[in-house]
Enzyme design. Sequence first.
Site, PDB file in Angstrom:
ATOM      1  N   GLY A 149     -68.345 -70.764  17.934  1.00 34.26           N
ATOM      2  CA  GLY A 149     -67.383 -70.878  19.017  1.00 34.26           C
ATOM      3  C   GLY A 149     -66.381 -71.993  18.738  1.00 34.26           C
ATOM      4  N   GLY A 150     -66.009 -72.696  19.793  1.00 35.21           N
ATOM      5  CA  GLY A 150     -65.013 -73.756  19.670  1.00 35.21           C
ATOM      6  C   GLY A 150     -65.385 -74.792  18.635  1.00 35.21           C
TER       7      GLY A 150
ATOM      8  N   GLY B 171     -38.959 -64.520  -8.869  1.00 39.44           N
ATOM      9  CA  GLY B 171     -39.247 -65.464  -7.794  1.00 39.44           C
ATOM     10  C   GLY B 171     -40.569 -66.180  -7.995  1.00 39.44           C
ATOM     11  N   ALA B 172     -41.515 -65.498  -8.634  1.00 42.74           N
ATOM     12  CA  ALA B 172     -42.827 -66.114  -8.841  1.00 42.74           C
ATOM     13  C   ALA B 172     -42.717 -67.295  -9.810  1.00 42.74           C
ATOM     14  CB  ALA B 172     -43.821 -65.082  -9.354  1.00 42.74           C
TER      15      ALA B 172
END
Lengths: 517, 126
Positions: free
Chosen positions: A172-173, A407-408
């Site tokens: 949980g939290g 771009g890589a």
Amino acid sequence: MAIAPELLEELNKRRAAAEAAGGKAKIEKRHANGLMTARERLEAFFEKGTFQEFGKYAQHSCHNFGMETKSMPYDGVVCGVGYVEGRPVAAYSQDFTVGGGALGRIHAKKIVDLMDYAHEMGVPVVAINDSGGARIQEGVDSLSGYGQVFFKNVFLSGVVPQVAIIAGQCAGGAAYSPALTDFLIMTRGASNMFICGPGVIKAATGESATLEQFATAEAHASVSGNIHLIAEDDQHALELTTKLLSYLPSNNLGDPPHDPTPEIDLSDVPAFNELVPADPKAPMDVHEVIDNLVDDADFFEIMPDFAKNIVVGYARIQGIVVGIIANQPTVKAGTLDIDSSDKGARFIRTCNIYNIPLVTLVDVPGFMPGLAQERGGIIRHGAKMLFSYASATVPKITLILRKAYGGAYLAMCSADMGADMVFAWPTAEIAVMGAEGAVGVLYRKEIKEADDPKAKEAELRSEYRKKFASPYQAAENAMITDVIEPKQTRAVISLALRNTVSKRDTRPPKKHGNIPL
Amino acid sequence: MKKLRITVDNKTYEVEVEVISQEEGQSAPRPAPRRAASVSAPAAPAAPASSAAPAAAGDVVSPLSAVVVSVDVQPGQAVNEGDKLITLEAMKMNTFVNAPAAGTVTAIHVSAGNAVEEGQPLLALE
């Protein structure tokens, strides 16, 4: 004159009560299961005799549901400071034998106080999580406690290293405190981490899922990418933490623990020449390159099981601590995709916080093409690599091994993206795109009109490869520092690190850049 | 009556055509039914739209979209863990598909030159 004996008796009684933790039966059960107690974990972590405990006699402050009659030694969390390899470190360890290690108001206050201490002294925080979650009897006080811990995690982020060990339940939290730290380590078999368990999932959506599918160390290490390392047991988790801290400064104002060799060894390493396959299409395991580059082949890999097409981790090169980011051509051709971009970017930013020089090994054919990638937001995720490199102010050394396309190439720290020195092997192919694609675009008409279009295409491709799929076009345009023989790699990178370790890079003042998340 | 524009040798003619009869089953194409107005994104494609059957237990699947360069084993062949089974090519790079465990190759689903998608079964290992 001496201290009244009854005062010492009282102290000893209280000490014994605290050290009895949740009772003999519970402790024996842990030992039978191969688990250490919370206190044993800290005592094993710190150098012998250096542990100073904070808040040993703390008790919970709850008066609901009959809690007022219950004792909770140190309110279920052992806190303190001690020495790890000669440096002070703050740590807390939740005690599952005391009320299930659940977090209440005083438990949270002790953690927050310890983190304040770590902030002021500039020392790392290690959190050993082993807790059933919120102490329900304390209601919103417990919830508020989590909030305070999260706030402090964020407050300290980028100031002192924070390491979370998940050594038991973390549900949980509670899972969000580890998630806000720099590094997460889970112990295999003994730990689970999740937001909603199988029962809640079933009740809410009808979906059937098992903890093995999403909550174990293996699931988080290889599928979700939520954690960085798997430990085999408690002792191993502490050893991994110690090793990790050995690469990090105590805080963001310090340099990492460099241990430069008095003389730089400039000898050749012929193994590098042997490593490079003659065929540019043959995959080369980048781990072998790394092992030949770093001291004693000692590479501390981070997230080894997640997005294996990029390899990241810490090492020393002739004593200088470095963070290594390398494409791995044996997995998914070494392409950058969503997960590998996230992994790489996170690592680069962690190095930058702690003043760790970056060594980037490039062998990347491009971003991974595909519908799932485009729809998954590869633009946003790939941009994290660009953002992280360009905003990093630490020394940045780039070595282009083979492919460096489009771009890589930029996303692997080209000179334009702020690399301080860029080296290339003669096998480097630095180009805007591969020959196959480029020739199709550049010579569409010539190929179509040729007598033998296939032969013409092959000829043009080979011409393109010769001209552009090499390091020399980039070298002629002064985009790289030098082209080196592979066997010179270790000497060249070692020198480059010594030359750049004094780097100063000042950016315009701002709250923070806006990394595409 | 239909009006058509026809270009022959760069000269454009406009002609009118009358449809006298149409073979059954070849009625004029109807416009596709209009999609229900929706602001939601188009659904993600389900499983890869290839002919690939879903992977069964024992299937070795492709780690990425690629072209098969070579099948490096024969049906019936015994292999050890880590042995090379198939060579793929994608992104200017060969990717070796190695045996995840020792076993016998019981079936091979692809051959050299085939395009395969990520997750597509390549061969079966028992």
